[in-house]
Scaffold this motif. Sequence first.
Motif, PDB file in Angstrom:
ATOM      1  N   VAL A  98      -6.665   3.930  -1.884  1.00 57.18           N
ATOM      2  CA  VAL A  98      -6.174   2.564  -2.108  1.00 57.18           C
ATOM      3  C   VAL A  98      -7.070   1.597  -1.348  1.00 57.18           C
ATOM      4  O   VAL A  98      -7.297   1.759  -0.134  1.00 57.18           O
ATOM      5  CB  VAL A  98      -4.718   2.400  -1.618  1.00 57.18           C
ATOM      6  CG1 VAL A  98      -4.231   0.966  -1.861  1.00 57.18           C
ATOM      7  CG2 VAL A  98      -3.796   3.392  -2.335  1.00 57.18           C
ATOM      8  N   ALA A 146      -5.104   0.679   4.731  1.00 55.67           N
ATOM      9  CA  ALA A 146      -5.535   1.267   3.448  1.00 55.67           C
ATOM     10  C   ALA A 146      -6.755   2.162   3.642  1.00 55.67           C
ATOM     11  O   ALA A 146      -7.235   2.351   4.759  1.00 55.67           O
ATOM     12  CB  ALA A 146      -5.842   0.130   2.462  1.00 55.67           C
ATOM     13  N   ASP A 147      -7.266   2.674   2.512  1.00 57.50           N
ATOM     14  CA  ASP A 147      -8.440   3.565   2.572  1.00 57.50           C
ATOM     15  C   ASP A 147      -9.739   2.772   2.422  1.00 57.50           C
ATOM     16  O   ASP A 147     -10.824   3.280   2.650  1.00 57.50           O
ATOM     17  CB  ASP A 147      -8.364   4.600   1.433  1.00 57.50           C
ATOM     18  CG  ASP A 147      -7.056   5.367   1.467  1.00 57.50           C
ATOM     19  OD1 ASP A 147      -6.762   5.984   2.522  1.00 57.50           O
ATOM     20  OD2 ASP A 147      -6.293   5.302   0.489  1.00 57.50           O
ATOM     21  N   ARG A 180       1.117   4.470  -2.432  1.00 53.82           N
ATOM     22  CA  ARG A 180       0.918   5.834  -1.918  1.00 53.82           C
ATOM     23  C   ARG A 180       2.117   6.735  -2.201  1.00 53.82           C
ATOM     24  O   ARG A 180       1.997   7.947  -2.321  1.00 53.82           O
ATOM     25  CB  ARG A 180       0.640   5.795  -0.417  1.00 53.82           C
ATOM     26  CG  ARG A 180      -0.784   5.341  -0.112  1.00 53.82           C
ATOM     27  CD  ARG A 180      -1.065   5.252   1.351  1.00 53.82           C
ATOM     28  NE  ARG A 180      -2.502   5.153   1.621  1.00 53.82           N
ATOM     29  CZ  ARG A 180      -2.995   4.715   2.786  1.00 53.82           C
ATOM     30  NH1 ARG A 180      -2.153   4.356   3.752  1.00 53.82           N
ATOM     31  NH2 ARG A 180      -4.296   4.640   2.975  1.00 53.82           N
ATOM     32  N   ASP A 181       3.292   6.096  -2.353  1.00 56.19           N
ATOM     33  CA  ASP A 181       4.492   6.889  -2.701  1.00 56.19           C
ATOM     34  C   ASP A 181       4.342   7.530  -4.082  1.00 56.19           C
ATOM     35  O   ASP A 181       5.042   8.476  -4.434  1.00 56.19           O
ATOM     36  CB  ASP A 181       5.747   5.991  -2.693  1.00 56.19           C
ATOM     37  CG  ASP A 181       6.138   5.585  -1.277  1.00 56.19           C
ATOM     38  OD1 ASP A 181       6.939   4.619  -1.143  1.00 56.19           O
ATOM     39  OD2 ASP A 181       5.624   6.212  -0.314  1.00 56.19           O
ATOM     40  N   VAL A 228       0.860  -1.205   0.000  1.00 55.33           N
ATOM     41  CA  VAL A 228       0.000   0.000   0.000  1.00 55.33           C
ATOM     42  C   VAL A 228       0.890   1.248   0.000  1.00 55.33           C
ATOM     43  O   VAL A 228       0.655   2.199  -0.747  1.00 55.33           O
ATOM     44  CB  VAL A 228      -0.937   0.005   1.227  1.00 55.33           C
ATOM     45  CG1 VAL A 228      -1.645   1.360   1.365  1.00 55.33           C
ATOM     46  CG2 VAL A 228      -1.962  -1.117   1.133  1.00 55.33           C
ATOM     47  N   GLN A 229       1.952   1.206   0.796  1.00 58.54           N
ATOM     48  CA  GLN A 229       2.852   2.367   0.876  1.00 58.54           C
ATOM     49  C   GLN A 229       3.551   2.610  -0.467  1.00 58.54           C
ATOM     50  O   GLN A 229       3.699   3.763  -0.911  1.00 58.54           O
ATOM     51  CB  GLN A 229       3.895   2.190   1.979  1.00 58.54           C
ATOM     52  CG  GLN A 229       4.659   3.479   2.290  1.00 58.54           C
ATOM     53  CD  GLN A 229       3.738   4.671   2.535  1.00 58.54           C
ATOM     54  OE1 GLN A 229       2.840   4.618   3.372  1.00 58.54           O
ATOM     55  NE2 GLN A 229       3.945   5.750   1.791  1.00 58.54           N
ATOM     56  N   SER A 272       0.996   7.952  -5.663  1.00 58.58           N
ATOM     57  CA  SER A 272      -0.372   8.383  -6.010  1.00 58.58           C
ATOM     58  C   SER A 272      -1.128   8.862  -4.761  1.00 58.58           C
ATOM     59  O   SER A 272      -0.933   8.317  -3.672  1.00 58.58           O
ATOM     60  CB  SER A 272      -1.142   7.194  -6.611  1.00 58.58           C
ATOM     61  OG  SER A 272      -2.518   7.500  -6.706  1.00 58.58           O
ATOM     62  N   ASP A 273      -1.995   9.819  -4.984  1.00 58.24           N
ATOM     63  CA  ASP A 273      -2.872  10.290  -3.890  1.00 58.24           C
ATOM     64  C   ASP A 273      -4.245   9.632  -3.958  1.00 58.24           C
ATOM     65  O   ASP A 273      -5.111   9.900  -3.136  1.00 58.24           O
ATOM     66  CB  ASP A 273      -3.071  11.820  -3.998  1.00 58.24           C
ATOM     67  CG  ASP A 273      -1.756  12.555  -3.799  1.00 58.24           C
ATOM     68  OD1 ASP A 273      -1.586  13.654  -4.377  1.00 58.24           O
ATOM     69  OD2 ASP A 273      -0.873  11.997  -3.108  1.00 58.24           O
TER      70      ASP A 273
END
Length: 267
Positions: free
Chosen positions: A208, A227-228, A201-202, A197-198, A204-205
């Motif tokens: 996830v 995650a989201d 996120r590195d 996940v990270q 993309s905004d």
Amino acid sequence: MKTRVDQKFAELMKKGEKAFIAYLSAGDPNLADTVDIVLRLEDAGVDLIELGLPFSDPLADGRVNQEAATRALDAGSTFDGVMDCIAQIRERSEIPMIFYAYMNPLLSRGYENSITAAAQAGIDGFLLLDLPLEEAGPYRKSLTENSLNAIQLVTPTTPDERIGKIVKRANGFIYCVSREGVTGVQDKLAEGAGALVQRIRDQSDAPVALGFGIGTPEQARGAAKLADGVVVGSAIVNAFHNSPHTPEGRAAATAIVKQMVDAVKTV
Ligand SMILES: O=P(O)(O)OC[C@@H](O)[C@@H](O)c1c[nH]c2ccccc12
């Protein structure tokens, strides 16, 4: 272009709440029951539905989802029947829905009009499993023309450089496949899920959502911390398949799902 998926994630993230995404195979055990099940899942607090178009050779699916697709096909599910099912759900619900499909049934029916038909029926996005990024230009163009999200998958074996290409072309949310292999409940959350996940996120905004193998409230809570959103499929397919197809049986299956929803919602 703001779909119901976009709106839902924006609403949840504003509240600091995690999304619960439920997968089921359209037509299992039949298309009329799919309408009932989706509405029950919405009542139980499910935020988004990932609805699978039944296919004879679902290569990314484990036994539970494969057998669900076979039951749906045996019950006579067709592309047009699934469109009617989606339209019937849409008459009674605004729940965000993602159409999950393999290429083959869309190509055999005609690509463009399959996407247009699904948009007209009321879905909000596509998750197309076996279309390589490099060949997906016309597909993405058609989704944009129909104001649909293009949901993309990232897996543990996706190199960082490719993650960069994928997230540039995705919208709605990024589907983070937590583990290698096919779908199906596992006895614990995949070790590397948080790191993957990270890695997304590195670059993309976008929201996830983490899926694959999640089958208990504890696992769902663990995934929600990373995650989201959380995606659960096989455990839900099983709950409804293994419960009597009666109102009481459906309520019991829904209660099983609600335990996972509540675990996600209390993170
Ligand atoms: O069944 P699981 O292990 O809970 O995983 C979700 C999965 O079923 C659903 O998201 C899905 C069904 N078929 C897929 C194929 C690829 C990726 C995702 C899927």
